[in-house]
Design a protein around this motif. Structure first.
Motif, short mmCIF file in Angstrom:
data_model
loop_
_atom_site.label_atom_id
_atom_site.label_comp_id
_atom_site.label_asym_id
_atom_site.label_seq_id
_atom_site.Cartn_x
_atom_site.Cartn_y
_atom_site.Cartn_z
N PRO A 1 -19.25 28.17 -39.38
CA PRO A 1 -21.10 27.46 -39.25
C PRO A 1 -21.86 28.70 -38.82
N ASN B 1 -24.22 30.54 -32.12
CA ASN B 1 -22.78 30.89 -32.55
C ASN B 1 -22.67 32.46 -32.69
N THR C 1 -21.35 22.64 -40.69
CA THR C 1 -21.69 23.06 -39.51
C THR C 1 -21.30 22.55 -38.42
N LYS C 2 -21.38 23.08 -36.69
CA LYS C 2 -20.61 22.50 -36.40
C LYS C 2 -21.72 23.24 -34.44
N ARG C 3 -21.09 22.67 -33.86
CA ARG C 3 -22.23 23.37 -31.97
C ARG C 3 -21.27 24.73 -32.29
N VAL D 1 -27.47 26.58 -34.70
CA VAL D 1 -25.87 27.22 -35.25
C VAL D 1 -25.52 28.69 -35.62
N SER E 1 -17.69 33.21 -38.73
CA SER E 1 -17.49 31.90 -37.98
C SER E 1 -18.54 31.21 -39.77
N GLY F 1 -23.88 16.83 -31.95
CA GLY F 1 -23.26 17.89 -32.42
C GLY F 1 -24.39 17.71 -33.14
N GLN G 1 -20.50 28.45 -30.72
CA GLN G 1 -19.20 28.18 -29.81
C GLN G 1 -19.59 29.69 -28.14
N ARG H 1 -24.05 18.39 -37.22
CA ARG H 1 -23.45 17.92 -38.18
C ARG H 1 -24.17 16.97 -39.21
#
Length: 539
Positions: free
Chosen positions: A289, A408, A524-526, A404, A287, A352, A528, A354
């Protein structure tokens, strides 16, 4: 990846499996998300406060227990080593046995160890129980994140982590103020005794409120070789970072420990690919992120902890402030973290992580640049503006990077993810202190002799210059007793100017590290897997 959660169907500590979509609202306070948050916040506050409050008591402890400087340093080092080495392993314990159990054991053990330190009559006893404090603190911290991860649904998790980050920030920054009050008006033992009632409150709340959430596919066995390899590698790395200022970065012993650490991490990674239930499934790091979140947490801690390390000496030794007054001058930083953390959680939920993370690290870089401009005569207002900007920048990073990493990771690995987050902060802080400390030492060693000579001061022998350099690295003026006032004033001026030169360069390095972190934040992202933790109702 889909995970299974549990709901409360029986008495305290019991759990049963259920799909998140089948969960029914909790009855009363047991398992209530916001009540859970308050409970874990009390426990986390105790550990975060202890991380900085003890530093104020160390000189008095050393004096009253007739300890050497090395002994006093071990009061901090023993705690830090035990905490950093065991965080990921204790996070795995929570995944295996339940985060409720590990949290309750952690708060009980931490409070008991604190009380034992207050009753200690020798430095050896203090250091021994500090090790136990670190071990129990390592049980508590990942468990707190694991409980939040399992209890809050995705749309509320960032706000919960924001409040969690607010508690940590406020406790960390408030430690020196409270420590100064207690040491000055009570005694050094009170710094540790204060954890006993706080721990008792956390234990009572935990027994009444916390619900054990455990995934159906939680680990069922222990990766003992993996634990040994990872703990050994972490120990060698942290030990090298702790001792590097004394040994020197050019010393072979420093690099020998680092080399052993690298080999240990390599052997650990190799072993994890072979074992059926690894301590850390390496697939986690597929992952991007999550991996970026870990790196971001390290870089943030390097810039923040390394830069702030010298600010305390600047306030106390250059401006001549008492520990309490120095702490109050850092209140703008604390205040902005308290205000900014929940707001950051709200913003991250909406847009989010980022943009808030990148903006936060950019603000941190700018604040560290501003701190590189501090002088001996800088006003309190100017300092406050830079400290406030630093707090404003750190808030979204503390919240966003944590979400994050934890969001994730699958629910059954939330404890390991919490351990990763905490380990990243601990290692980053140690790296920051060591690396920026080396920058300070290099600047002082290069500039002090020339500045001393230019001021027309009597020449120093090599041994005297080394002693003076050690003092100046902490902003202290090496003025011998009986020195005439005019000479003492010159020595003080040279010492402070040299120290500020080193602090300025160290702050610029920290600003550069924060700027690099802006780029990492863009990866980075939210989370999952956050939806898997959508626990009970009453949101």
């Amino acid at each position: 990846m889909t995970s299974q959660t549990t709901i409360d169907t029986a008495g305290p500590g019991d759990s049963a499996s259920a799909n998140p979509s089948d969960l029914t609202p909790a009855k009363g306070l047991r398992g209530h998300p916001w009540a859970t948050l308050i409970t874990v916040a009390v426990g986390v506050m105790m550990v975060a406060l202890d991380g900085t409050i003890v530093a104020i008591a160390n000189p008095v402890i050393g004096k009253e227990l007739h300890a050497t400087l090395a002994d006093v340093q071990w009061i901090t080092n023993a705690y830090f080593l035990a905490l950093a080495v065991s965080l990921i392993t204790t996070g795995k314990l929570g995944d295996r046995f339940g985060h409720r159990q590990t949290f309750l054991i952690g708060v009980t053990g931490f409070a008991a160890a604190s009380g034992a330190i207050g009753l200690s009559n020798s430095i050896a006893m203090v250091i021994t129980f500090r090790v136990f404090q670190g071990l129990f603190g390592a049980l508590l911290m990942p468990a707190a994140l694991g409980l939040l991860r399992a209890t809050f649904p995705a749309e509320k998790l960032n706000m919960a982590i924001g409040i969690w980050g607010m508690v940590i920030g406020a406790s960390t920054a408030g430690g020196p103020i409270l420590g100064g009050v207690l040491v000055e008006h009570v005694n050094w033992q009170s710094v540790f005794f204060i954890n006993v009632p706080v721990g008792a409150l956390a234990l009572i709340l935990g027994l009444l409120i916390l619900l054990d959430h455990r995934a159906e596919n939680a680990p069922r066995s222990f990766d003992i070789p993996g634990i040994v390899l990872l703990s050994g590698a972490m120990f060698c790395l942290v030990w090298a970072l702790i001792k590097a200022p004394a040994w020197g970065w050019g010393d072979g012993t420093t690099w020998a420990f680092i080399a052993v650490s690298v080999l240990g991490f390599a052997a650990f990674a190799r072993w994890e690919t072979k074992v059926k239930e690894p301590l850390i499934p390496l697939a986690l790091f597929r992952s991007v992120p999550l991996s970026a979140g870990v790196v971001l947490m390290v870089l943030m801690a390097i810039a923040f902890m390394g830069g702030l390390f010298f600010v305390t000496f600047y306030l106390q030794n250059v401006h001549g402030m008492s520990p309490i007054k120095a702490g109050t001058h850092l209140l703008p930083l604390t205040g902005m973290m308290i205000v900014g953390s929940p707001l950051a959680g709200f913003m991250i939920t909406k847009v989010g992580p980022r943009i808030p993370l990148a903006g936060g690290m950019a603000a941190t870089a700018l604040a560290m640049y501003g701190m590189s401009t501090l002088e001996t005569g800088t006003s309190s207002l100017t300092m406050s503006l830079w400290f406030a900007l630093l707090g404003l920048g750190l808030a979204p990073v503390m919240v966003g990077a944590t979400e994050v990493i934890v969001g994730n990771a699958p629910l059954e690995l939330s404890g390991v993810a919490g351990g990763l987050q905490q380990s990243a902060m601990q290692i980053g802080g140690s790296l920051g202190t060591a690396v920026l400390g080396a920058v300070m030492a290099s600047t002082v060693n290069n500039d002090l002799a020339g500045n001393w000579k230019d001021a027309g001061l009597p020449p120093l022998t090599p041994a005297q210059l080394d002693q003076a350099s050690e003092a100046v690295q902490f902003g202290a003026a090496p003025v011998p007793q009986g020195t005439p006032e005019m000479i003492a004033t010159k020595i003080t001026s040279v010492a402070h100017e040299t120290f500020i030169s080193g602090m300025s360069l160290a702050s610029l390095v920290a600003a550069g590290i924060a700027a690099v972190a802006v780029l990492v934040a863009l990866l980075t992202k939210r989370g999952q897997n956050a939806e898997a933790g959508a626990g009970v109702g009453h949101i």
